[in-house]
Design a protein around this motif. Sequence first.
Motif, PDB file in Angstrom:
ATOM      1  N   ILE A 234      20.048  -6.394 -65.604  1.00  0.00           N
ATOM      2  CA  ILE A 234      18.819  -6.429 -66.405  1.00  0.00           C
ATOM      3  C   ILE A 234      18.863  -7.607 -67.370  1.00  0.00           C
ATOM      4  N   LEU A 235      20.000  -7.792 -68.039  1.00  0.00           N
ATOM      5  CA  LEU A 235      20.140  -8.905 -68.969  1.00  0.00           C
ATOM      6  C   LEU A 235      20.003 -10.245 -68.244  1.00  0.00           C
ATOM      7  N   THR A 236      20.584 -10.338 -67.071  1.00  0.00           N
ATOM      8  CA  THR A 236      20.494 -11.580 -66.296  1.00  0.00           C
ATOM      9  C   THR A 236      19.053 -11.883 -65.907  1.00  0.00           C
ATOM     10  N   LEU A 237      18.335 -10.875 -65.449  1.00  0.00           N
ATOM     11  CA  LEU A 237      16.931 -11.076 -65.062  1.00  0.00           C
ATOM     12  C   LEU A 237      16.070 -11.447 -66.271  1.00  0.00           C
ATOM     13  N   LEU A 238      16.342 -10.825 -67.415  1.00  0.00           N
ATOM     14  CA  LEU A 238      15.586 -11.172 -68.625  1.00  0.00           C
ATOM     15  C   LEU A 238      15.860 -12.615 -69.035  1.00  0.00           C
ATOM     16  N   ALA A 239      17.109 -13.041 -68.901  1.00  0.00           N
ATOM     17  CA  ALA A 239      17.448 -14.429 -69.234  1.00  0.00           C
ATOM     18  C   ALA A 239      16.748 -15.398 -68.285  1.00  0.00           C
ATOM     19  N   MET A 240      16.712 -15.063 -67.000  1.00  0.00           N
ATOM     20  CA  MET A 240      16.034 -15.926 -66.034  1.00  0.00           C
ATOM     21  C   MET A 240      14.534 -15.999 -66.332  1.00  0.00           C
ATOM     22  N   ARG A 241      13.968 -14.876 -66.772  1.00  0.00           N
ATOM     23  CA  ARG A 241      12.542 -14.889 -67.121  1.00  0.00           C
ATOM     24  C   ARG A 241      12.297 -15.793 -68.326  1.00  0.00           C
ATOM     25  N   LEU A 242      13.185 -15.760 -69.311  1.00  0.00           N
ATOM     26  CA  LEU A 242      13.045 -16.640 -70.470  1.00  0.00           C
ATOM     27  C   LEU A 242      13.146 -18.107 -70.053  1.00  0.00           C
ATOM     28  N   LEU A 243      14.069 -18.405 -69.142  1.00  0.00           N
ATOM     29  CA  LEU A 243      14.194 -19.781 -68.649  1.00  0.00           C
ATOM     30  C   LEU A 243      12.931 -20.232 -67.927  1.00  0.00           C
ATOM     31  N   TRP A 244      12.351 -19.330 -67.147  1.00  0.00           N
ATOM     32  CA  TRP A 244      11.118 -19.661 -66.420  1.00  0.00           C
ATOM     33  C   TRP A 244       9.964 -19.905 -67.394  1.00  0.00           C
ATOM     34  N   ASP A 245       9.851 -19.044 -68.414  1.00  0.00           N
ATOM     35  CA  ASP A 245       8.809 -19.218 -69.416  1.00  0.00           C
ATOM     36  C   ASP A 245       8.958 -20.540 -70.151  1.00  0.00           C
ATOM     37  N   ALA A 246      10.215 -20.884 -70.473  1.00  0.00           N
ATOM     38  CA  ALA A 246      10.469 -22.144 -71.160  1.00  0.00           C
ATOM     39  C   ALA A 246      10.106 -23.331 -70.257  1.00  0.00           C
ATOM     40  N   TYR A 247      10.438 -23.240 -68.988  1.00  0.00           N
ATOM     41  CA  TYR A 247      10.107 -24.295 -68.027  1.00  0.00           C
ATOM     42  C   TYR A 247       8.593 -24.469 -67.919  1.00  0.00           C
ATOM     43  N   GLN A 248       7.878 -23.348 -67.843  1.00  0.00           N
ATOM     44  CA  GLN A 248       6.408 -23.410 -67.745  1.00  0.00           C
ATOM     45  C   GLN A 248       5.783 -24.046 -68.973  1.00  0.00           C
ATOM     46  N   ALA A 249       6.399 -23.773 -70.148  1.00  0.00           N
ATOM     47  CA  ALA A 249       5.855 -24.350 -71.398  1.00  0.00           C
ATOM     48  C   ALA A 249       6.134 -25.839 -71.501  1.00  0.00           C
ATOM     49  N   LEU A 250       7.186 -26.293 -70.856  1.00  0.00           N
ATOM     50  CA  LEU A 250       7.588 -27.693 -70.993  1.00  0.00           C
ATOM     51  C   LEU A 250       6.915 -28.622 -69.986  1.00  0.00           C
ATOM     52  N   ILE A 251       6.470 -28.074 -68.835  1.00  0.00           N
ATOM     53  CA  ILE A 251       5.888 -28.961 -67.825  1.00  0.00           C
ATOM     54  C   ILE A 251       4.407 -29.219 -68.126  1.00  0.00           C
TER      55      ILE A 251
END
Length: 251
Positions: A234-251
Amino acid sequence: MTFFPAELSLGLQAILIFAAALTSILTASFGVGGGVLLLAILALILPPAAIIPVHGMVQLGSNANRALMTWRHLDFKMLLIFAPGAVLGAWIASLFLVQLPLAALQLIIAGFILFLCWGPAIPSIGLGRLGTLITAISTSFLSMFAGATGPLVMAFIKQQQQGERFRTVANFAAAMSLQHLPKAVVFGGAGFLFQQWIGLILLMIAAGAIGTWLGLKILGRMTDQRFARIIHWILTLLAMRLLWDAYQALI
């Protein structure tokens, strides 16, 4: 004088109350995840200025209820160190109550979660008094801006409590209660009008208490090993979701 937000229909308020119960079941059962899910739901419904303050108060009530229901498993020595760190972190954040780049916060939180889950075990000194104090200060500071540091706190406590499910859930709940408490002072001092939200907040907390009771029943049927595996992913998936959100905000 109203104690419910006029800008939200009764239907939307009912959805939020149900969401509070559902996410409390998730957190009580698996230790983490409910707070982040509730934050995402609030972000879809509430005005931006209300998201973090309302989330903080609802999570304060939910975590306090869970800590009370599991008080026999609390590590009071750890909590006595975490408490002043949480206050200090919130105070430092209050001096910088500006909009920090959300993508940067998401990257920082996700990076630390993945390190705690997949990196080398933290040395015993890092899980002791100094590590607890640093964790309390840093996560409380970040929480004032991102509101989603629960997985990071859980990743630390999971190692500290060596995966014992009830000790992990109980001490995570108590630590998050201490982290959310200063938010009422900081956001109240910053001018947020809690009065017009208090009715909804209290109903969400009551629904969360019911969800917590149900979730602890589910937790009692697990083994420590199964709990540890579930929370790890669960923690790993939440971290991956945060990374995806950050990527979406940066592109």
